[in-house]
Design a protein around this motif. Sequence first.
Motif, PDB file in Angstrom:
ATOM      1  N   THR A   1       0.770  -1.285  -0.092  1.00 33.43           N
ATOM      2  CA  THR A   1      -0.023   0.118   0.097  1.00 33.43           C
ATOM      3  C   THR A   1       0.907   1.373   0.019  1.00 33.43           C
ATOM      4  N   TYR A   2       0.465   2.449  -0.567  1.00 35.07           N
ATOM      5  CA  TYR A   2       1.034   3.612  -0.656  1.00 35.07           C
ATOM      6  C   TYR A   2       1.086   4.303   0.579  1.00 35.07           C
ATOM      7  N   ARG A   3       0.104   4.030   1.625  1.00 36.65           N
ATOM      8  CA  ARG A   3       0.149   4.495   2.728  1.00 36.65           C
ATOM      9  C   ARG A   3       1.158   4.305   3.765  1.00 36.65           C
ATOM     10  N   TYR A   4       1.627   2.790   3.517  1.00 38.54           N
ATOM     11  CA  TYR A   4       2.657   2.242   4.355  1.00 38.54           C
ATOM     12  C   TYR A   4       3.696   2.832   4.071  1.00 38.54           C
ATOM     13  N   TRP A   5       4.183   3.013   2.693  1.00 40.45           N
ATOM     14  CA  TRP A   5       5.473   3.620   2.092  1.00 40.45           C
ATOM     15  C   TRP A   5       5.516   5.077   2.567  1.00 40.45           C
ATOM     16  N   ALA A   6       4.517   5.917   2.417  1.00 42.78           N
ATOM     17  CA  ALA A   6       4.322   7.270   2.841  1.00 42.78           C
ATOM     18  C   ALA A   6       4.824   7.432   4.317  1.00 42.78           C
ATOM     19  N   VAL A   7       4.237   6.739   5.098  1.00 41.44           N
ATOM     20  CA  VAL A   7       4.549   6.764   6.509  1.00 41.44           C
ATOM     21  C   VAL A   7       6.140   6.378   6.558  1.00 41.44           C
ATOM     22  N   PHE A   8       6.228   5.157   6.227  1.00 40.71           N
ATOM     23  CA  PHE A   8       7.752   4.839   6.082  1.00 40.71           C
ATOM     24  C   PHE A   8       8.790   6.004   5.779  1.00 40.71           C
ATOM     25  N   PHE A   9       8.575   6.517   4.678  1.00 46.47           N
ATOM     26  CA  PHE A   9       9.625   7.282   4.180  1.00 46.47           C
ATOM     27  C   PHE A   9       9.385   8.530   4.840  1.00 46.47           C
ATOM     28  N   SER A  10       8.308   9.231   5.406  1.00 46.80           N
ATOM     29  CA  SER A  10       8.234  10.139   5.977  1.00 46.80           C
ATOM     30  C   SER A  10       8.914  10.364   7.480  1.00 46.80           C
ATOM     31  N   SER A  11       8.797   9.245   7.928  1.00 48.39           N
ATOM     32  CA  SER A  11       9.426   8.863   9.167  1.00 48.39           C
ATOM     33  C   SER A  11      10.933   8.568   9.051  1.00 48.39           C
ATOM     34  N   LEU A  12      11.464   8.275   8.170  1.00 50.16           N
ATOM     35  CA  LEU A  12      12.886   7.987   7.906  1.00 50.16           C
ATOM     36  C   LEU A  12      13.241   9.340   7.401  1.00 50.16           C
ATOM     37  N   LEU A  13      12.531  10.358   6.681  1.00 49.87           N
ATOM     38  CA  LEU A  13      13.035  11.825   6.372  1.00 49.87           C
ATOM     39  C   LEU A  13      13.318  12.458   7.875  1.00 49.87           C
ATOM     40  N   LEU A  14      12.103  12.343   8.534  1.00 50.14           N
ATOM     41  CA  LEU A  14      12.247  13.002   9.844  1.00 50.14           C
ATOM     42  C   LEU A  14      13.305  12.616  10.744  1.00 50.14           C
ATOM     43  N   ALA A  15      13.640  11.373  10.938  1.00 49.82           N
ATOM     44  CA  ALA A  15      14.865  10.739  11.667  1.00 49.82           C
ATOM     45  C   ALA A  15      16.266  11.388  10.974  1.00 49.82           C
ATOM     46  N   ILE A  16      16.273  11.379   9.896  1.00 50.97           N
ATOM     47  CA  ILE A  16      17.530  11.728   9.212  1.00 50.97           C
ATOM     48  C   ILE A  16      17.403  13.476   9.375  1.00 50.97           C
ATOM     49  N   GLY A  17      16.588  13.962   9.299  1.00 53.87           N
ATOM     50  CA  GLY A  17      16.505  15.568   9.421  1.00 53.87           C
ATOM     51  C   GLY A  17      16.897  15.735  10.902  1.00 53.87           C
ATOM     52  N   GLY A  18      16.320  15.184  11.668  1.00 55.24           N
ATOM     53  CA  GLY A  18      16.316  15.240  13.180  1.00 55.24           C
ATOM     54  C   GLY A  18      17.884  15.127  13.365  1.00 55.24           C
ATOM     55  N   GLN A  19      18.596  14.144  13.116  1.00 61.18           N
ATOM     56  CA  GLN A  19      19.814  13.652  13.247  1.00 61.18           C
ATOM     57  C   GLN A  19      20.798  14.791  12.705  1.00 61.18           C
ATOM     58  N   GLY A  20      20.387  15.095  11.536  1.00 59.37           N
ATOM     59  CA  GLY A  20      21.282  16.214  10.896  1.00 59.37           C
ATOM     60  C   GLY A  20      21.237  17.517  11.674  1.00 59.37           C
ATOM     61  N   PHE A  21      20.138  17.997  12.068  1.00 55.35           N
ATOM     62  CA  PHE A  21      19.903  19.151  12.816  1.00 55.35           C
ATOM     63  C   PHE A  21      20.508  19.130  14.088  1.00 55.35           C
ATOM     64  N   SER A  22      20.752  18.005  14.740  1.00 54.02           N
ATOM     65  CA  SER A  22      21.357  17.940  16.187  1.00 54.02           C
ATOM     66  C   SER A  22      23.017  17.747  15.922  1.00 54.02           C
ATOM     67  N   THR A  23      23.103  17.395  14.716  1.00 52.82           N
ATOM     68  CA  THR A  23      24.738  17.503  14.220  1.00 52.82           C
ATOM     69  C   THR A  23      25.203  18.980  13.866  1.00 52.82           C
ATOM     70  N   VAL A  24      24.486  19.704  13.025  1.00 53.21           N
ATOM     71  CA  VAL A  24      24.650  20.873  12.613  1.00 53.21           C
ATOM     72  C   VAL A  24      24.557  21.997  13.513  1.00 53.21           C
ATOM     73  N   LEU A  25      23.752  21.893  14.724  1.00 51.57           N
ATOM     74  CA  LEU A  25      23.312  23.130  15.428  1.00 51.57           C
ATOM     75  C   LEU A  25      24.586  23.226  16.441  1.00 51.57           C
ATOM     76  N   PRO A  26      25.264  22.578  17.055  1.00 48.60           N
ATOM     77  CA  PRO A  26      26.367  22.754  17.681  1.00 48.60           C
ATOM     78  C   PRO A  26      27.330  23.452  16.966  1.00 48.60           C
ATOM     79  N   LEU A  27      27.776  23.155  15.706  1.00 48.64           N
ATOM     80  CA  LEU A  27      28.791  23.679  14.798  1.00 48.64           C
ATOM     81  C   LEU A  27      28.281  25.135  14.481  1.00 48.64           C
TER      82      LEU A  27
END
Length: 68
Positions: free
Chosen positions: A31-57
């Motif tokens: 189902t496209y709904r599963y993949w939409a939730v999967f990729f949105s949570s993946l992008l949120l996790a990657i974005g949050g990790q990147g933000f927490s890495t860049v903010l101290p710099l």
Amino acid sequence: MIMNGEQVSPMENTSAPSSNIEWTLADFLSTYRYWAVFFSSLLLAIGGQGFSTVLPLISQMTGNSDTI
């Protein structure tokens, strides 16, 4: 009750189509709904990790002594 010339009990001939739909894992993963939730949570996790890495710099570059 007589049906087609045979005696049939009223409870015997109540074969209604089943409305219970069985879902398999393959049906769920296709189902496209599963993949939409999967990729949105993946992008949120990657974005949050990147933000927490860049903010101290950024904080160090601006000369702020309070680091996170």
